[in-house]
Motif scaffolding. Structure first.
Motif, PDB file in Angstrom:
ATOM      1  N   ASN A 132       0.817  -1.213   0.000  1.00  0.00           N
ATOM      2  CA  ASN A 132       0.000   0.000   0.000  1.00  0.00           C
ATOM      3  C   ASN A 132       0.849   1.261   0.000  1.00  0.00           C
ATOM      4  OD1 ASN A 132      -2.254  -1.629   0.045  1.00  0.00           O
ATOM      5  ND2 ASN A 132      -2.632  -1.390   2.240  1.00  0.00           N
ATOM      6  N   GLU A 135       2.164   1.907  -3.529  1.00  0.00           N
ATOM      7  CA  GLU A 135       1.086   2.460  -4.352  1.00  0.00           C
ATOM      8  C   GLU A 135       0.915   3.952  -4.073  1.00  0.00           C
ATOM      9  OE1 GLU A 135      -3.692   1.825  -5.256  1.00  0.00           O
ATOM     10  OE2 GLU A 135      -2.612   0.393  -3.996  1.00  0.00           O
ATOM     11  N   PHE A 136       0.949   4.341  -2.798  1.00  0.00           N
ATOM     12  CA  PHE A 136       0.821   5.757  -2.453  1.00  0.00           C
ATOM     13  C   PHE A 136       1.999   6.559  -3.004  1.00  0.00           C
ATOM     14  CE2 PHE A 136       2.052   9.302   0.233  1.00  0.00           C
ATOM     15  CZ  PHE A 136       0.888  10.059   0.246  1.00  0.00           C
ATOM     16  N   GLU A 140       0.318   8.947  -5.574  1.00  0.00           N
ATOM     17  CA  GLU A 140      -0.319  10.050  -4.855  1.00  0.00           C
ATOM     18  C   GLU A 140       0.655  11.027  -4.215  1.00  0.00           C
ATOM     19  OE1 GLU A 140      -3.744   9.176  -2.308  1.00  0.00           O
ATOM     20  OE2 GLU A 140      -3.515   7.069  -2.876  1.00  0.00           O
ATOM     21  N   ALA A 141       1.806  10.565  -3.800  1.00  0.00           N
ATOM     22  CA  ALA A 141       2.722  11.400  -3.014  1.00  0.00           C
ATOM     23  C   ALA A 141       3.174  12.626  -3.785  1.00  0.00           C
ATOM     24  CB  ALA A 141       3.944  10.588  -2.580  1.00  0.00           C
ATOM     25  N   LYS A 145       1.969  16.200   0.108  1.00  0.00           N
ATOM     26  CA  LYS A 145       1.092  15.066   0.366  1.00  0.00           C
ATOM     27  C   LYS A 145       1.911  13.854   0.794  1.00  0.00           C
ATOM     28  CE  LYS A 145      -3.059  12.786  -1.313  1.00  0.00           C
ATOM     29  NZ  LYS A 145      -4.038  12.653  -2.406  1.00  0.00           N
ATOM     30  N   SER A 147       2.218  10.435   3.934  1.00  0.00           N
ATOM     31  CA  SER A 147       1.353   9.387   4.462  1.00  0.00           C
ATOM     32  C   SER A 147       1.968   8.707   5.677  1.00  0.00           C
ATOM     33  CB  SER A 147       1.071   8.332   3.379  1.00  0.00           C
ATOM     34  OG  SER A 147       2.257   7.644   3.046  1.00  0.00           O
ATOM     35  N   ASN A 175      -7.290  11.822   6.521  1.00  0.00           N
ATOM     36  CA  ASN A 175      -5.982  12.430   6.775  1.00  0.00           C
ATOM     37  C   ASN A 175      -5.787  12.647   8.271  1.00  0.00           C
ATOM     38  OD1 ASN A 175      -5.316  12.611   4.034  1.00  0.00           O
ATOM     39  ND2 ASN A 175      -6.387  14.565   3.818  1.00  0.00           N
ATOM     40  N   LYS A 262      -1.954  11.232   4.669  1.00  0.00           N
ATOM     41  CA  LYS A 262      -2.984  10.216   4.511  1.00  0.00           C
ATOM     42  C   LYS A 262      -2.704   9.052   5.451  1.00  0.00           C
ATOM     43  CE  LYS A 262      -5.031   7.090   1.078  1.00  0.00           C
ATOM     44  NZ  LYS A 262      -5.003   6.660  -0.347  1.00  0.00           N
ATOM     45  N   ILE A 264      -2.979   5.402   5.992  1.00  0.00           N
ATOM     46  CA  ILE A 264      -3.218   4.176   5.234  1.00  0.00           C
ATOM     47  C   ILE A 264      -3.562   3.067   6.223  1.00  0.00           C
ATOM     48  CG2 ILE A 264      -2.210   2.487   3.663  1.00  0.00           C
ATOM     49  CD1 ILE A 264      -0.274   4.688   2.725  1.00  0.00           C
TER      50      ILE A 264
END
Length: 300
Positions: A132, A135-136, A140-141, A145, A147, A175, A262, A264
């Protein structure tokens, strides 16, 4: 896009455990907990393993990990030192231990140039968390941003004493809004409690998300980390036990609207070696993971 890097924090001296637990053997063939993290990280898609260690540990780490990892993944070694001159601090400040996990991240700024994940050397996290996180970090990062993997606190306790956990508060978007360090968390009469300095206890729901130091960042975090570290040293130069922890960085970024984190989620059961008595439990857990086919008996 370059594959993300896994930064493994392994510079601590393991005072409660009593020895250098980062390279202690727990698997059926003497595998360390780090071995299982690296195995999961390679499977998940990380491109490099960076060990943050004290320089005197280098030969031990290389002799253990280089033969296993050669040809499988790139490796790198970063030293966490007591030298503050590289940050423009000319004072010699006496300390018995490094400046903490936030400082460890800062020490890697010249060697990590891609999105990266930070974990502890002595914690078992499970493959799902690495998958996971990759994937982030790859989808997304960004500079604002980040996590954190949120473990359910009921899956993170030790049978041999209280533990410290960063309890995460989240908003409707998932978040993190704040993280509060609870330094004495333990099960009591069928519930989970944390204890304050005055001895009062407060209940925590077993599903409460907590930090196990599994963070996702991009290199932009180094600039603000250095600024915060310099301020921290000024305030704590006469406090040899003060440590600059990663949650201090996260707290600043969140409260100043610089970045989001975020959370996770994972249902994975954490285990680790906070206390020497935990070793048998860790060995039993790993043996069970081998028996059920999660890992081969010969990891490498």
């Amino acid at each position: 896009m370059r594959k993300p890097t896994l930064l493994i924090l392994a510079a601590g001296m393991a005072s409660r455990y009593g020895s250098m637990k980062q390279i202690d053997g727990f698997g059926p063939n003497g595998e360390t907990i780090i071995d299982y993290s690296i195995h999961d990280a390679i499977k998940a898609g990380f491109g490099k393993i960076s060990f943050i260690i004290r320089e005197e540990f280098l030969d031990s780490f290389k002799s253990i990990f280089e033969p296993k990892l050669k040809g499988k993944i790139e490796t790198d070694y970063i030293f966490q030192t007591f030298d503050l001159k590289k940050y423009g601090i000319e004072k010699d400040i006496e300390r018995a231990k490094p400046w903490g996990t936030g400082h460890a991240i800062l020490e890697s700024k010249n060697q990590i140039h891609e999105p990266f994940c930070v974990i502890n050397a002595d914690d078992y996290y499970g493959y799902e968390a690495f998958k996971n996180m990759v994937e982030f970090l790859t989808t997304e990062a960004g500079p604002n941003k980040y996590s954190i993997v949120g473990y359910k606190i009921g899956n993170t306790l030790s049978e041999n004493g209280s533990v410290s956990r960063g309890v995460c508060q989240t908003n409707a978007e998932g978040n993190m809004t704040e993280i509060n360090e609870r330094t004495k968390v333990y099960p009591k009469d069928g519930i989970i409690v944390y204890e304050n300095e005055d001895g009062s206890t407060h209940q925590l729901d077993a599903s409460t998300p907590v930090s196990m130091n599994f963070w996702g960042f991009t290199p932009e975090v180094f600039e603000v980390t250095e600024k915060l570290f310099l301020d921290f040293v000024k305030v704590n130069e006469n406090n040899p036990k003060a440590e600059f922890f990663i949650p201090l960085i996260a707290d600043y970024l969140i409260k100043n609207d610089v970045a989001t984190f975020k959370v996770i989620p994972t249902d994975a059961k954490w285990f680790g070696v906070t206390y020497k008595e935990d070793k048998n439990i860790v060995q039993e857990n790993i043996n069970n993971l081998v028996k059920n086919g999660t890992y081969p008996s010969q990891l490498w």
